[in-house]
Design a protein around this motif. Structure first.
Motif, PDB file in Angstrom:
ATOM      1  N   ARG A 209       0.766  -1.253   0.145  1.00  0.00           N
ATOM      2  CA  ARG A 209       0.079   0.120   0.021  1.00  0.00           C
ATOM      3  C   ARG A 209       0.885   1.472   0.014  1.00  0.00           C
ATOM      4  O   ARG A 209       0.480   2.302   0.278  1.00  0.00           O
ATOM      5  N   ASP A 301      -6.626   0.793  -5.453  1.00  0.00           N
ATOM      6  CA  ASP A 301      -7.731  -0.130  -4.796  1.00  0.00           C
ATOM      7  C   ASP A 301      -7.119  -0.720  -3.614  1.00  0.00           C
ATOM      8  O   ASP A 301      -6.288  -1.492  -3.767  1.00  0.00           O
ATOM      9  N   ARG A 303      -8.257  -3.587  -2.373  1.00  0.00           N
ATOM     10  CA  ARG A 303      -8.139  -5.079  -2.924  1.00  0.00           C
ATOM     11  C   ARG A 303      -7.281  -5.311  -4.090  1.00  0.00           C
ATOM     12  O   ARG A 303      -6.601  -6.217  -3.982  1.00  0.00           O
ATOM     13  N   LYS A 304      -7.349  -4.675  -5.082  1.00  0.00           N
ATOM     14  CA  LYS A 304      -6.750  -5.190  -6.055  1.00  0.00           C
ATOM     15  C   LYS A 304      -5.464  -4.325  -6.266  1.00  0.00           C
ATOM     16  O   LYS A 304      -4.517  -4.606  -7.316  1.00  0.00           O
ATOM     17  N   LYS A 307      -5.655  -0.654  -9.525  1.00  0.00           N
ATOM     18  CA  LYS A 307      -6.760  -1.138 -10.490  1.00  0.00           C
ATOM     19  C   LYS A 307      -6.566  -0.738 -11.969  1.00  0.00           C
ATOM     20  O   LYS A 307      -6.744  -1.635 -12.559  1.00  0.00           O
TER      21      LYS A 307
END
Lengths: 314, 547
Positions: A209, A301, A303-304, A307
Motif C-alpha cells: 500500500r 484499490d 483489494r486490487k 486497479k
C-alpha cells in the motif's frame, strides 16, 4: 478507491501549473501529486530601445516587438514555456551581465515570486474541493522553494516524509537525485542518496500500500534514458545516442522494498512504464515547454492494488 | 550593445545544442540513394518522363513535406511522431489507425524489399567478385536464398536495435563515411572511364562472374528494347514527369523518417534545425542522384542502364521467359567496378558501398518500435509490448510484433503467393501508398494545427512564419497534401496502368484493406477492454483546460 493524478517537471510553465490544478476536476482525481522541478530554468530579457521597440530572443529566434500588445504576447509566450520574462533597458542588461551574483539573486526572486503566485492560485482553486495536493521540489528547485510551499493552505510539502493518500495508501517522496553534470540544488552521491531514502521509509510500512515518489528514476529502467552529452554539453548524434542516467540507489530501494507504485520524473524524454519486480514504475515525462501537461492517472484499490493506470497528455 | 538574450541558471538538462549534421545523417540515410534510389529507379524503365526532371521536381515538391514535419516537430516534439500528432489533433481512433498502418503494419512489406536490396548490393556482387559464381547466381535468382537473406537481415536489424540507439547512431555515422567513400570511388571510375572500356569490362566480368554469353552489352540492350524500355534521362512533358512520381517517391518521400524519434531529443522544437537537417538531406541526395546518373550516362550510357533494368525486371516480373543476358540485377556500382580488372579493388569498393545498406537497415523497425511504444503508453496496446528486456534493454515484444509478421509477409512476397488470382509480389508500391496515407493524415493535422490547437501553436517558434498572412505550416500542408492526393489518385485508380497496385489488383486491395481492418479492430477492442478496466481512452488524448 483513490484516484491519483501525477505530473512532474513543469519547470515554471504557468500553463502546466494551471492544468495541474485543473486536473483534479478534469480526471476526477482525489489526490494531486507533483513530482518535482517546479521552477524554470531561464530568464528571458525583453530589451526596450529608445525608439520604443523591444527585442526578445526565444528559441534562438529574434523577435522585434513594436507595441505593448506584442510585448505582452511575448511575455505570455515566454512564460508558457517555463521561462521568466523581464523588461529591461540595454544599460540595465549590461549591468546584469557584469554581475553574476545579481543575476542569481534576481533569478531566485523571480522564481519564488512566481511560485508564491502559484500557491495562491492553488489555494483559490482547490479550496473546498477536498482534493489533497502534494508537491515535492526536485533537484532543480532551490531550498528556498520549500518555505514558499509551506506557506500554502492547500498544497502540502511532501519532501522526506510519509503522507496519506487515503484508504490506507501512503506515499514517501524525495526530489533529491544522484549527481548530475549540472551540479544542481538537490544532488547526492549514490550512497548518501540511498541512506536518505532509507531514512524516510517508515518502519513497518505495508509496501503493498506504499507509493514511492522519487524524482529520479531507477537506473537502467528505460525511464532514465537521456541523450548523451559531451564535456561541453553538446548533444551527441542529434540526441539519438541515449544512455541511462538514473539512480542506482533508487533502483535498489525499489527492488528491496517492492512498493506498489513508484512515480518518477527528472528525465523528460523517459516517458514510459517499467516493472521492477512487483513495483509498477511510471515516468510520465515532460513537455512543459509546449504547455502540455504529461501525467499519469492511477487508481489505487484496497483489494486490487493498482486497479488501472494511464498516461495522459493533457 | 549587450548580446545576452538569455540568462540560464544551473539546471538539469541544460545542453548546448545538437548538430544539424547529425540530423542530416539520419535523414540522408532515410532517402538512401544506393538502396531505395537505385532499386526503384531500376524499375522505372517504362516511363516517358525523364529521370532527372522527375528527381528534381519531386524533390522540390517534397520540400513542403520537410516544412510540414519540421513544423509539427517544433510544435509537438513527441516520440511517436505521426501517431501522437494525429491522435491529438484528429482524434485517437483515426490517429491510431493511420499511424499503425503506416509506421508498423506496412513495414512488414518493407522487410522483403529491404532484403531484396541487401542481396543485390551485398551478397550477389561480393560472392561474385570472390569467384563464387554458383553462390552469386543462387543469391541472384533463388527464392530460397532471398528468404535466407531476409532472415539474416532481420537478425542484423534486431541486433542493431537491441544494442540501442547509441550503438545504432555510431553504426550509422561509420556507415555514412564508409559508404560515401565507396560511392566517391565508384563516381571516380565513372568519371574517368569511357564506354569502350566499360564494354570490355562488362564482357570480361559478366562472363567470368556470372557466366554470361559473349556480346552481353548488345544483347542486354536488345532485351531491354524488346521489353519496351523507354524512360529517358531528360525531357518529357510536365504531365508525363508527374506520372513517374508515384514510383520515384518510393525513394525520396522519407526525409522525415526520423520524425518519430525527435520527441526524445532535447531542443527538438528548433524548427530551423529540423528543417535544415531534412532539406539538406533531400537537396544533397537529389543532387547526388542527378550527378550519379549523369556519370552513369557518360560511361555506361543511360541507354544501356535503362535497357539492362528493363531486361532484368521484365523477366523477373514474368512478362517474358527470356532470361536477361546479365543474370544479376544491374547494380550500377557493380557495373562501374567492371572498369577495373582488380578483384580486390572491386571487393573493397563494393563492400564499402554495402554500408549504405547497413547504416540504413535499422530504420526499417526503429521508428516502428517508437510508434508501438507510444500506443502502449496510451494504453491502446498492452503494456507488455512496450517492455524491454532488463539486461540488453532490447524492446523484445515490439520486435516480435515486427519480425514475425514481417517473415510471413516476406514469404508471401518472395514466393509470389497468389491472392485471389494475383501474385503477391505485385504489391511493391503498396509499401509507399500506405505510408503516404499516413502522411496525408499528419498533413491534414498540420493544416488544421494553427486553428484547432491555437495555444499550442501560438506558443511555438513557428507561429511567426506566415505566407500571405497564412500560417506557413498550413500553406506547406496544402501543397504537400495536394501532392499526396495526386499520388493516391494515381496509385488507386491507375488510369494509365502504370503502378499495378490499384483497385484492379486484388492482392493489393486485400492486403491493404486487411491492415486497416486489423488496426480498427485493435482500437475497438482496446477501447472496450480499457473501458472495462475503468480507463477512458478518450481522456488520454484530451487537453486539460488551463483556465
Amino acid at each position: 478507491m483513490t484516484r491519483l493524478f501525477f505530473a512532474t517537471d513543469v519547470h515554471g510553465s504557468e500553463v502546466c501549473w494551471r492544468k495541474f490544478l485543473n486536473a483534479a476536476k478534469f480526471y476526477r482525481a482525489d489526490v494531486l501529486v507533483l513530482g518535482g522541478d517546479m521552477t524554470g530554468k531561464a530568464l528571458v530579457p525583453i530589451t526596450q530601445f529608445p525608439d520604443g521597440t523591444y527585442k526578445a530572443t526565444l528559441l534562438q529566434q529574434e523577435f522585434i516587438l513594436d507595441d505593448e500588445d506584442a510585448v505582452h504576447d511575448m511575455e505570455r509566450r515566454v512564460g508558457s514555456r517555463g521561462y521568466y520574462p523581464f523588461r529591461v533597458t540595454p544599460e540595465q542588461l549590461a549591468e546584469l551581465e557584469a554581475d553574476p551574483a545579481r543575476v542569481d539573486a534576481f533569478f531566485l526572486d523571480r522564481t519564488l515570486n512566481l511560485l508564491d503566485q502559484w500557491m495562491a492560485l492553488a489555494d483559490e482553486r482547490l479550496n473546498g474541493t477536498g482534493v489533497r495536493c502534494y508537491v515535492c521540489p526536485g533537484n532543480d528547485d532551490s531550498p528556498a522553494t520549500d518555505e514558499v510551499i509551506r506557506g500554502s493552505s492547500r498544497v502540502e510539502l511532501a519532501e522526506g516524509r510519509a503522507v496519506e493518500l487515503g484508504e490506507g495508501f501512503s506515499m514517501v517522496s524525495t526530489g533529491w537525485s544522484n549527481l548530475t553534470p549540472w551540479r544542481t540544488f538537490r544532488e547526492l552521491p549514490e550512497p548518501e542518496l540511498a541512506a536518505k531514502i532509507e531514512g524516510m521509509i517508515p518502519a513497518g510500512a505495508t509496501m503493498s500500500r506504499s507509493v514511492f515518489s522519487f524524482h529520479c528514476p531507477p537506473y537502467g529502467s528505460g525511464l532514465d534514458d537521456a541523450p548523451e552529452v559531451d564535456e561541453e554539453f553538446n548533444i551527441r548524434d542529434a540526441g539519438r545516442s541515449l544512455i541511462p542516467v538514473g539512480s542506482t540507489a533508487v533502483r535498489e530501494a525499489i527492488e528491496r522494498h517492492q512498493p506498489l507504485l513508484a512515480l518518477h520524473g527528472h528525465i523528460h524524454e523517459g516517458k514510459g512504464v517499467a516493472r521492477l519486480g512487483k513495483t509498477l514504475c511510471i515516468n510520465p515525462g515532460s513537455a512543459y515547454e509546449q504547455g502540455v501537461l504529461q501525467g499519469a492517472i492511477i487508481e489505487l484499490d484496497i483489494r486490487k492494488g493498482i486497479k488501472s493506470y494511464s498516461l495522459t497528455t493533457g | 550593445m549587450s548580446a545576452t538574450n538569455l540568462f540560464l541558471r544551473k539546471a538539469t538538462g541544460l545542453v548546448r545544442s545538437w548538430s544539424v549534421f547529425d540530423a542530416f545523417v539520419y535523414a540522408f540515410f532515410s532517402i538512401n540513394l544506393v538502396t531505395l534510389g537505385l532499386y526503384i529507379i531500376s524499375q522505372m524503365w517504362f516511363f516517358e518522363g525523364g529521370l532527372v526532371p522527375t528527381l528534381i521536381i519531386s524533390g522540390i515538391i517534397i520540400l513542403s513535406e520537410c516544412v510540414v514535419y519540421a513544423g509539427l516537430i517544433a510544435v509537438m516534439p513527441r516520440a511517436g511522431g505521426d501517431y501522437v500528432w494525429q491522435s491529438r489533433i484528429l482524434g485517437g481512433g483515426l490517429g491510431f489507425v493511420l499511424a499503425v498502418t503506416g509506421w508498423w503494419f506496412i513495414l512488414w512489406l518493407w522487410t522483403p524489399l529491404y532484403s531484396d536490396m541487401l542481396r543485390h548490393i551485398f551478397f550477389v556482387p561480393l560472392t561474385a567478385v570472390l569467384g563464387m559464381r554458383e553462390a552469386a547466381l543462387w543469391f541472384a535468382s533463388s527464392s530460397g536464398s532471398w528468404m535466407l537473406v531476409t532472415v539474416l537481415m532481420l537478425v542484423f536489424v534486431s541486433v542493431v536495435i537491441a544494442l540501442g540507439m547509441k550503438a545504432y547512431a555510431r553504426v550509422q555515422k561509420f556507415s555514412f563515411w564508409v559508404g560515401n567513400a565507396g560511392l566517391a570511388i565508384v563516381c571516380l571510375f565513372l568519371l574517368l572511364g569511357n564506354n569502350a572500356s566499360f564494354r570490355n569490362g562488362l564482357e570480361a566480368n559478366a562472363s567470368k562472374l556470372f557466366g554470361a554469353a559473349p556480346g552481353v552489352y548488345d544483347a542486354t540492350i536488345a532485351a531491354g528494347q524488346a521489353a519496351g524500355a523507354i524512360t529517358p534521362l531528360f525531357g518529357g512533358t510536365l504531365g508525363v514527369i508527374f506520372l513517374a512520381m508515384p514510383y520515384i517517391v518510393f525513394f525520396n518521400l522519407w526525409p522525415n523518417w526520423g520524425a518519430t524519434l525527435y520527441g526524445e531529443v532535447k531542443g527538438a522544437d528548433d524548427f530551423r534545425k529540423n528543417l535544415k537537417g531534412m532539406t539538406y538531406a533531400l537537396g544533397l541526395t537529389t543532387v547526388l542522384a542527378v550527378v550519379f546518373f549523369l556519370l552513369v550516362n557518360k560511361t555506361l550510357t543511360w541507354d544501356f542502364m535503362n535497357n539492362a533494368n528493363a531486361a532484368y525486371w521484365n523477366y523477373r516480373w514474368g512478362f517474358t521467359t527470356e532470361a536477361p543476358p546479365l543474370a544479376a540485377w544491374p547494380y550500377p556500382a557493380m557495373l562501374a567496378m567492371f572498369l577495373t580488372s582488380s578483384p580486390i579493388l572491386q571487393f573493397i569498393v563494393l563492400l564499402a558501398m554495402s554500408f549504405w545498406f547497413f547504416g540504413w537497415a535499422g530504420t526499417v523497425f526503429l521508428s516502428s518500435t517508437r510508434v508501438i511504444f507510444a500506443a502502449a503508453f496510451d494504453r491502446v496496446l498492452p503494456e507488455r509490448v512496450a517492455s524491454v528486456e532488463p539486461r540488453s534493454r532490447a524492446p523484445v515484444w515490439a520486435m516480435v510484433l515486427m519480425v514475425v509478421p514481417g517473415l510471413i509477409v516476406s514469404y508471401l512476397y518472395i514466393y509470389n503467393t497468389p491472392v485471389f488470382g494475383t501474385g503477391f509480389a505485385s504489391v511493391t508500391l503498396a509499401s509507399t501508398l500506405v505510408i503516404a496515407v499516413t502522411y496525408l493524415g499528419s498533413t491534414i493535422a498540420a493544416i488544421l494545427l494553427p486553428f484547432v490547437k491555437k495555444d499550442l501553436y501560438n506558443a511555438s517558434p513557428i507561429a511567426k512564419y506566415k505566407v500571405a498572412g497564412l500560417p506557413l505550416i498550413s500553406v506547406a500542408g496544402v501543397i504537400f497534401g495536394a501532392f499526396l492526393v495526386f499520388l493516391l489518385y494515381q496509385w488507386f485508380l491507375d488510369p494509365n496502368a502504370l503502378y499495378g497496385i490499384g483497385l484492379k489488383n486484388t492482392a493489393s486491395v486485400i492486403f491493404m484493406g486487411a491492415m486497416y481492418v486489423l488496426a480498427i479492430v485493435i482500437y475497438v477492442v482496446a477501447t472496450i477492454v480499457r473501458r472495462g478496466q475503468g480507463i477512458n481512452l478518450g481522456m488520454v488524448y484530451k487537453e486539460i483546460p488551463a483556465e
